[in-house]
Enzyme design. Structure first.
Site, short mmCIF file in Angstrom:
data_model
loop_
_atom_site.label_atom_id
_atom_site.label_comp_id
_atom_site.label_asym_id
_atom_site.label_seq_id
_atom_site.Cartn_x
_atom_site.Cartn_y
_atom_site.Cartn_z
N LYS A 293 36.78 48.07 39.31
CA LYS A 293 37.25 47.74 37.96
C LYS A 293 36.11 47.85 36.94
O LYS A 293 36.25 48.49 35.91
CB LYS A 293 37.84 46.31 37.93
CG LYS A 293 38.93 46.07 38.97
CD LYS A 293 39.47 44.64 38.91
CE LYS A 293 38.47 43.55 39.28
NZ LYS A 293 38.06 43.53 40.71
N ARG B 163 44.65 36.72 36.81
CA ARG B 163 44.59 36.72 38.28
C ARG B 163 45.47 35.66 38.90
O ARG B 163 45.39 35.45 40.12
CB ARG B 163 43.20 36.42 38.81
CG ARG B 163 42.08 37.20 38.30
CD ARG B 163 40.93 36.42 38.66
NE ARG B 163 39.99 36.81 39.67
CZ ARG B 163 38.94 37.57 39.47
NH1 ARG B 163 38.81 38.30 38.43
NH2 ARG B 163 38.02 37.66 40.37
N ARG C 73 25.70 46.13 45.80
CA ARG C 73 25.77 46.19 44.34
C ARG C 73 24.56 45.55 43.67
O ARG C 73 24.09 44.50 44.08
CB ARG C 73 27.04 45.49 43.83
CG ARG C 73 27.01 45.29 42.31
CD ARG C 73 28.35 44.96 41.73
NE ARG C 73 28.95 43.78 42.32
CZ ARG C 73 30.19 43.41 42.09
NH1 ARG C 73 30.97 44.13 41.31
NH2 ARG C 73 30.65 42.33 42.67
N ARG D 247 24.43 39.63 42.25
CA ARG D 247 25.25 38.47 41.92
C ARG D 247 25.21 37.46 43.06
O ARG D 247 25.20 37.83 44.21
CB ARG D 247 26.70 38.92 41.68
CG ARG D 247 26.96 39.31 40.25
CD ARG D 247 28.29 40.02 40.07
NE ARG D 247 29.45 39.33 40.61
CZ ARG D 247 30.70 39.76 40.46
NH1 ARG D 247 30.95 40.88 39.78
NH2 ARG D 247 31.70 39.09 40.99
N ARG E 139 36.65 35.21 48.26
CA ARG E 139 37.15 35.96 47.11
C ARG E 139 38.35 36.82 47.51
O ARG E 139 39.32 36.94 46.75
CB ARG E 139 36.03 36.84 46.54
CG ARG E 139 34.93 36.00 45.85
CD ARG E 139 33.65 36.75 45.67
NE ARG E 139 33.74 37.88 44.76
CZ ARG E 139 32.84 38.84 44.67
NH1 ARG E 139 31.75 38.82 45.44
NH2 ARG E 139 33.00 39.82 43.82
P1 AP5 Z 1 32.62 47.24 40.75
O1 AP5 Z 1 33.20 48.28 39.85
O2 AP5 Z 1 31.50 46.42 40.19
O3 AP5 Z 1 33.77 46.31 41.33
P2 AP5 Z 1 34.79 45.32 40.61
O4 AP5 Z 1 36.18 45.77 40.90
O5 AP5 Z 1 34.43 45.15 39.17
O6 AP5 Z 1 34.52 44.03 41.49
P3 AP5 Z 1 34.04 42.55 41.14
O7 AP5 Z 1 33.33 42.05 42.34
O8 AP5 Z 1 33.32 42.49 39.82
O9 AP5 Z 1 35.43 41.86 40.98
P4 AP5 Z 1 35.77 40.38 41.13
O10 AP5 Z 1 37.17 40.41 40.69
O11 AP5 Z 1 35.52 39.77 42.43
O12 AP5 Z 1 34.70 39.65 40.17
P5 AP5 Z 1 34.79 39.04 38.70
O13 AP5 Z 1 33.50 39.27 38.05
O14 AP5 Z 1 36.04 39.47 38.01
O15 AP5 Z 1 32.13 47.97 42.09
C1 AP5 Z 1 31.52 47.26 43.14
C2 AP5 Z 1 30.39 48.10 43.75
O16 AP5 Z 1 30.92 49.28 44.34
C3 AP5 Z 1 29.35 48.59 42.73
O17 AP5 Z 1 28.09 48.55 43.31
C4 AP5 Z 1 29.78 50.03 42.41
O18 AP5 Z 1 28.67 50.84 42.06
C5 AP5 Z 1 30.43 50.47 43.71
N1 AP5 Z 1 31.60 51.34 43.49
C6 AP5 Z 1 32.54 51.23 42.50
N2 AP5 Z 1 33.49 52.19 42.63
C7 AP5 Z 1 33.15 52.92 43.74
C8 AP5 Z 1 33.74 54.04 44.40
N3 AP5 Z 1 34.88 54.60 43.94
N4 AP5 Z 1 33.13 54.52 45.52
C9 AP5 Z 1 31.98 53.94 45.97
N5 AP5 Z 1 31.37 52.89 45.38
C10 AP5 Z 1 31.94 52.38 44.29
O19 AP5 Z 1 34.98 37.47 39.01
C11 AP5 Z 1 33.94 36.69 39.54
C12 AP5 Z 1 34.37 35.23 39.63
O20 AP5 Z 1 34.66 34.72 38.31
C13 AP5 Z 1 35.67 34.95 40.41
O21 AP5 Z 1 35.44 34.83 41.80
C14 AP5 Z 1 36.14 33.63 39.77
O22 AP5 Z 1 35.41 32.52 40.28
C15 AP5 Z 1 35.78 33.82 38.31
N6 AP5 Z 1 36.86 34.45 37.53
C16 AP5 Z 1 36.82 35.62 36.85
N7 AP5 Z 1 37.99 35.89 36.24
C17 AP5 Z 1 38.82 34.85 36.54
C18 AP5 Z 1 40.18 34.56 36.21
N8 AP5 Z 1 40.91 35.38 35.45
N9 AP5 Z 1 40.70 33.40 36.70
C19 AP5 Z 1 39.96 32.54 37.46
N10 AP5 Z 1 38.68 32.78 37.81
C20 AP5 Z 1 38.10 33.92 37.35
ZN ZN Z 2 33.69 43.49 38.02
#
Ligand code: AP5
Ligand code: ZN
Length: 214
Positions: free
Chosen positions: A13, A88, A127, A160, A171
């Site tokens: 994402k 989410r 990452r 992170r 997660r």
């Molecule tokens: P990347 O693109 O960074 O992945 P992502 O989908 O953004 O994954 P996240 O880990 O950021 O998602 P998340 O939902 O767990 O975390 P968030 O910050 O929202 O890619 C990952 C890696 O793979 C990178 O190194 C990239 O280079 C590589 N990559 C990407 N695409 C690739 C491909 N096609 N092929 C190969 N490699 C690839 O949330 C964190 C925390 O915040 C949650 O756990 C929760 O506690 C809180 N939170 C956030 N939003 C909410 C909400 N709405 N409600 C409640 N709690 C929330």
């Molecule tokens: Zn992300």
């Protein structure tokens, strides 16, 4: 365009968001990035969220709905936005619908980054991020020019706190239990496009462009 990006941790994402954002001049609202900034700045919100995030659990609906409500008022978001990591839970989705209804708008597309859980540990543990810009790298799939250094600013990269194999398990559990129902919620409205998120980043971008131009 008003878009939602939904998918498990590591599904891509945050990698695709800046590309879509630039192509369509949208604002990028990532609740995870905003929460991490609040934690780093030790704001009251950050202090509340820190422990929950480090355990890999979801923070409260009220907290994130408040953040999004505030952020969507920005002038740069009036033409359209990408919501990355929000909603989410079904409760968050219902609140978002209410907010949009008041403005006489609605979500155009939900991009679902579909991928098998087994691929995600390698993506998450490899990452590295540039915290202030949200730029993302991967030791194997998208390495920076110099190890540990951001290509654009020359500043150090970091990992992170929740990017461990152990926290990933919680997660993923949260994703399957609380977030998958959100995909069903939007499927019923006929706005979900399922993407093959296991493909290389450039191929995923092409798939996104196909969906958004149709
Ligand atoms: P990347 O693109 O960074 O992945 P992502 O989908 O953004 O994954 P996240 O880990 O950021 O998602 P998340 O939902 O767990 O975390 P968030 O910050 O929202 O890619 C990952 C890696 O793979 C990178 O190194 C990239 O280079 C590589 N990559 C990407 N695409 C690739 C491909 N096609 N092929 C190969 N490699 C690839 O949330 C964190 C925390 O915040 C949650 O756990 C929760 O506690 C809180 N939170 C956030 N939003 C909410 C909400 N709405 N409600 C409640 N709690 C929330
Ligand atoms: Zn992300």
């Amino acid at each position: 365009k008003r878009l939602i990006l939904i998918g498990p941790p590591g599904s891509g994402k945050g990698t695709q968001s800046p590309i879509i954002k630039d192509e369509y001049c949208l604002c990028h609202l990532a609740t995870g990035d905003m929460l991490r900034a609040a934690v780093a700045a030790k704001t009251p919100l950050g202090i509340k969220a820190k422990e929950t995030m480090e355990k890999g659990e979801l923070v409260s609906d009220d907290l994130v709905v408040g953040i999004i409500d505030e952020a969507m008022k920005k002038p740069s978001c009036q033409k359209g936005f990408i919501l990355d990591g929000f909603p989410r839970t079904v409760a968050q989705a219902e609140k978002l619908d209410e907010m949009l209804q008041k403005q006489g708008t609605k979500i155009d597309k939900v991009l679902y980054f579909a991928i098998d859980d087994s691929i995600l540990e390698e993506r998450i543990t490899g990452r590295w991020i540039h915290a202030s810009s949200g730029r993302t790298y991967h030791t194997k799939f998208a390495p920076p020019k110099v190890h540990g250094i951001d290509d654009v600013t020359g500043e150090p990269l970091m990992q992170r706190k929740d990017d461990t194999a152990e926290v990933l398990k919680s997660r993923l559990q949260a994703f399957h239990k609380q977030t998958e129902p959100v995909i069903d919620y939007y499927s019923k409205k006929g706005v979900v496009a399922k993407l093959p998120a296991e493909k290389p980043p450039k191929e995923v971008t092409v798939e996104v462009q196909k969906v958004l131009s149709s």
